[in-house]
Structures are given as structure tokens and as C-alpha cells.
Design a protein around this motif. Structure first.
Motif, PDB file in Angstrom:
ATOM      1  N   ASP A  50      -4.791 -22.770 -45.812  1.00 10.01           N
ATOM      2  CA  ASP A  50      -3.952 -21.768 -46.465  1.00 10.01           C
ATOM      3  C   ASP A  50      -2.749 -22.355 -47.189  1.00 10.01           C
ATOM      4  OD1 ASP A  50      -5.658 -19.922 -45.388  1.00 10.01           O
ATOM      5  OD2 ASP A  50      -4.233 -19.111 -43.959  1.00 10.01           O
ATOM      6  N   GLY A  51      -2.740 -23.600 -47.495  1.00  7.92           N
ATOM      7  CA  GLY A  51      -1.603 -24.134 -48.232  1.00  7.92           C
ATOM      8  C   GLY A  51      -1.345 -25.607 -47.970  1.00  7.92           C
ATOM      9  N   MET A  52      -2.015 -26.146 -46.969  1.00 11.10           N
ATOM     10  CA  MET A  52      -1.845 -27.570 -46.691  1.00 11.10           C
ATOM     11  C   MET A  52      -3.188 -28.301 -46.836  1.00 11.10           C
ATOM     12  SD  MET A  52       0.967 -27.593 -43.653  1.00 11.10           S
ATOM     13  CE  MET A  52       1.153 -29.357 -43.785  1.00 11.10           C
ATOM     14  N   TRP A  53      -4.037 -27.773 -47.728  1.00  8.45           N
ATOM     15  CA  TRP A  53      -5.358 -28.352 -47.960  1.00  8.45           C
ATOM     16  C   TRP A  53      -5.292 -29.825 -48.328  1.00  8.45           C
ATOM     17  CZ3 TRP A  53      -5.248 -30.294 -52.745  1.00  8.45           C
ATOM     18  CH2 TRP A  53      -4.331 -29.739 -53.624  1.00  8.45           C
ATOM     19  N   PHE A  54      -4.169 -30.259 -48.894  1.00  5.35           N
ATOM     20  CA  PHE A  54      -4.019 -31.661 -49.289  1.00  5.35           C
ATOM     21  C   PHE A  54      -4.031 -32.594 -48.075  1.00  5.35           C
ATOM     22  CE2 PHE A  54       0.142 -29.757 -48.785  1.00  5.35           C
ATOM     23  CZ  PHE A  54       0.780 -30.653 -47.933  1.00  5.35           C
ATOM     24  N   MET A  55      -3.844 -32.032 -46.864  1.00  2.00           N
ATOM     25  CA  MET A  55      -3.887 -32.837 -45.642  1.00  2.00           C
ATOM     26  C   MET A  55      -5.315 -33.157 -45.215  1.00  2.00           C
ATOM     27  SD  MET A  55      -0.842 -33.555 -44.548  1.00  2.00           S
ATOM     28  CE  MET A  55      -1.097 -33.950 -42.824  1.00  2.00           C
ATOM     29  N   VAL A  56      -6.291 -32.420 -45.733  1.00  2.00           N
ATOM     30  CA  VAL A  56      -7.676 -32.574 -45.297  1.00  2.00           C
ATOM     31  C   VAL A  56      -8.154 -34.023 -45.406  1.00  2.00           C
ATOM     32  CG1 VAL A  56     -10.061 -31.870 -45.731  1.00  2.00           C
ATOM     33  CG2 VAL A  56      -8.226 -30.156 -45.703  1.00  2.00           C
ATOM     34  N   PRO A  57      -7.969 -34.743 -46.524  1.00  2.00           N
ATOM     35  CA  PRO A  57      -8.429 -36.132 -46.561  1.00  2.00           C
ATOM     36  C   PRO A  57      -7.512 -37.089 -45.784  1.00  2.00           C
ATOM     37  CG  PRO A  57      -7.485 -35.520 -48.679  1.00  2.00           C
ATOM     38  CD  PRO A  57      -7.516 -34.280 -47.841  1.00  2.00           C
ATOM     39  N   GLY A  88      -4.458 -43.600 -35.302  1.00  2.00           N
ATOM     40  CA  GLY A  88      -3.762 -43.123 -34.114  1.00  2.00           C
ATOM     41  C   GLY A  88      -2.493 -42.350 -34.416  1.00  2.00           C
ATOM     42  N   ALA A  89      -2.293 -41.982 -35.683  1.00  2.00           N
ATOM     43  CA  ALA A  89      -1.082 -41.261 -36.075  1.00  2.00           C
ATOM     44  C   ALA A  89      -1.215 -39.755 -35.877  1.00  2.00           C
ATOM     45  CB  ALA A  89      -0.751 -41.556 -37.536  1.00  2.00           C
ATOM     46  N   PHE A  90      -2.442 -39.222 -35.897  1.00  2.00           N
ATOM     47  CA  PHE A  90      -2.677 -37.790 -35.739  1.00  2.00           C
ATOM     48  C   PHE A  90      -3.737 -37.558 -34.671  1.00  2.00           C
ATOM     49  CE2 PHE A  90      -1.963 -37.893 -40.527  1.00  2.00           C
ATOM     50  CZ  PHE A  90      -0.656 -37.465 -40.450  1.00  2.00           C
ATOM     51  N   PRO A  91      -3.608 -36.478 -33.942  1.00  2.00           N
ATOM     52  CA  PRO A  91      -4.713 -36.090 -33.057  1.00  2.00           C
ATOM     53  C   PRO A  91      -5.833 -35.501 -33.909  1.00  2.00           C
ATOM     54  CG  PRO A  91      -3.023 -34.406 -33.036  1.00  2.00           C
ATOM     55  CD  PRO A  91      -2.495 -35.540 -33.879  1.00  2.00           C
ATOM     56  N   PRO A  92      -7.020 -35.322 -33.351  1.00  2.00           N
ATOM     57  CA  PRO A  92      -8.074 -34.644 -34.117  1.00  2.00           C
ATOM     58  C   PRO A  92      -7.627 -33.212 -34.440  1.00  2.00           C
ATOM     59  CG  PRO A  92      -8.976 -35.690 -32.154  1.00  2.00           C
ATOM     60  CD  PRO A  92      -7.487 -35.774 -32.048  1.00  2.00           C
ATOM     61  N   VAL A  93      -7.626 -32.857 -35.707  1.00  2.00           N
ATOM     62  CA  VAL A  93      -7.171 -31.539 -36.157  1.00  2.00           C
ATOM     63  C   VAL A  93      -8.335 -30.824 -36.839  1.00  2.00           C
ATOM     64  CG1 VAL A  93      -5.569 -30.301 -37.667  1.00  2.00           C
ATOM     65  CG2 VAL A  93      -4.811 -32.365 -36.481  1.00  2.00           C
ATOM     66  N   LYS A  94      -8.544 -29.579 -36.446  1.00  2.00           N
ATOM     67  CA  LYS A  94      -9.584 -28.759 -37.076  1.00  2.00           C
ATOM     68  C   LYS A  94      -8.978 -28.031 -38.274  1.00  2.00           C
ATOM     69  CE  LYS A  94     -12.295 -29.862 -33.754  1.00  2.00           C
ATOM     70  NZ  LYS A  94     -12.287 -31.290 -33.699  1.00  2.00           N
ATOM     71  N   VAL A  95      -9.710 -28.003 -39.356  1.00  2.00           N
ATOM     72  CA  VAL A  95      -9.228 -27.395 -40.594  1.00  2.00           C
ATOM     73  C   VAL A  95      -9.936 -26.059 -40.807  1.00  2.00           C
ATOM     74  CG1 VAL A  95      -9.028 -27.686 -43.082  1.00  2.00           C
ATOM     75  CG2 VAL A  95      -8.748 -29.670 -41.575  1.00  2.00           C
ATOM     76  N   PHE A  96      -9.149 -25.006 -40.931  1.00  2.00           N
ATOM     77  CA  PHE A  96      -9.658 -23.665 -41.191  1.00  2.00           C
ATOM     78  C   PHE A  96      -8.518 -22.848 -41.774  1.00  2.00           C
ATOM     79  CE2 PHE A  96      -8.337 -24.091 -36.814  1.00  2.00           C
ATOM     80  CZ  PHE A  96      -7.452 -23.051 -36.633  1.00  2.00           C
ATOM     81  N   GLY A  97      -8.826 -21.656 -42.232  1.00  2.00           N
ATOM     82  CA  GLY A  97      -7.809 -20.794 -42.823  1.00  2.00           C
ATOM     83  C   GLY A  97      -7.535 -19.572 -41.962  1.00  2.00           C
ATOM     84  N   SER A  98      -6.556 -18.793 -42.377  1.00  2.00           N
ATOM     85  CA  SER A  98      -6.142 -17.623 -41.606  1.00  2.00           C
ATOM     86  C   SER A  98      -7.253 -16.573 -41.520  1.00  2.00           C
ATOM     87  CB  SER A  98      -4.869 -17.009 -42.184  1.00  2.00           C
ATOM     88  OG  SER A  98      -5.056 -16.654 -43.534  1.00  2.00           O
ATOM     89  N   LYS A  99      -8.068 -16.450 -42.549  1.00  2.00           N
ATOM     90  CA  LYS A  99      -9.163 -15.487 -42.523  1.00  2.00           C
ATOM     91  C   LYS A  99     -10.142 -15.823 -41.393  1.00  2.00           C
ATOM     92  CE  LYS A  99     -12.684 -13.390 -45.486  1.00  2.00           C
ATOM     93  NZ  LYS A  99     -13.272 -13.363 -46.823  1.00  2.00           N
ATOM     94  N   ALA A 100     -10.480 -17.099 -41.254  1.00  2.00           N
ATOM     95  CA  ALA A 100     -11.377 -17.535 -40.177  1.00  2.00           C
ATOM     96  C   ALA A 100     -10.727 -17.312 -38.809  1.00  2.00           C
ATOM     97  CB  ALA A 100     -11.749 -19.003 -40.354  1.00  2.00           C
TER      98      ALA A 100
END
Length: 132
Positions: free
Chosen positions: A71-78, A87-99
């Protein structure tokens, strides 16, 4: 939190640490389940929402603040997988508010309120277990 509760004389709170889905907690006895900044980090967020539903009394409230990256931080996906490998980020799931709204409803909750302080911020949702 436990020390502060002891200092304040709070006696109606139990502190327990562990995997939420695996915690042995009495079903149908809680007024509220609070999941702040966690659903986007879980392998199976539907299992967590289903557990929250089972734990709540009828009319109980599930409150979450969730990063909906689509919903606005899609640039973080790659960036996220690279950060994860380093090791800088934990595993993060990508989805939007609708989901997220759909998954909360699929768990049986009624959506009462939602708020996002700014466009790319986490989405706060208050959902209620239907009364019997």
C-alpha cells in the motif's frame, strides 16, 4: 512489563512468552487480543488470526497494527530479501490492506474501525468477534 505491573499492583494480567499459535491458553476467555507489528512477520498469519478468534469471548476485540507494504512501500519488495540474507531484516510477508481485511473477515471477525496515520504507515484495525 511484568515488573511494572507488579509495581502498580496489577493482578489480572498473565505474562507468557512463546509462539502465539502454540501457546496453551484457555479458549473463549479473553476480552482482547492485541497483535502489534506482527502479522507481516508471521509465516501463517491466518493461523494466528484463527487462534485470536478462538481465544476471544463473544464480542471480544482483536486489535492489530500491520505493515501493508503493497500500500505504499512496494519499493521495499526487492530490498527485503537482500536485507534478510544479510541479517538486517527478519522475513517479511508482503501484502496490502485489502488482503489483510479479507483475511481478518475470513477468520470470522467483523471490522469495526481502521486508521492509518499517514499513507505509507502501518494500518491499525479493530475487529470484533461476533456476539453469540
Amino acid at each position: 512489563a511484568e515488573a511494572r505491573g507488579d509495581e502498580e499492583g496489577v493482578t489480572n494480567i498473565r505474562y507468557q512468552r512463546g509462539d502465539f499459535v502454540e501457546l496453551d491458553l484457555p479458549e473463549g476467555e479473553f476480552d482482547m487480543v492485541l497483535g502489534m507489528s506482527i502479522l507481516h512477520l508471521l509465516e501463517d498469519r491466518q493461523a494466528a488470526m484463527d487462534k485470536a478468534m478462538r481465544l476471544l469471548k463473544p464480542g471480544g476485540v482483536f486489535i492489530t497494527s500491520t505493515a501493508c507494504l503493497m500500500d505504499g512501500m512496494w519499493f521495499m519488495v526487492p530490498i527485503l530479501p537482500i536485507g534478510g540474507m544479510l541479517g538486517a531484516f527478519p522475513p517479511v510477508k508482503v501484502f496490502g490492506s485489502k488482503a489483510l481485511r479479507r483475511e481478518i473477515a475470513d477468520a470470522g471477525f467483523e471490522l469495526d474501525y481502521e486508521w492509518r496515520p499517514k499513507p505509507a504507515a502501518a494500518l491499525f484495525i479493530v475487529a470484533r468477534k461476533p456476539a453469540d
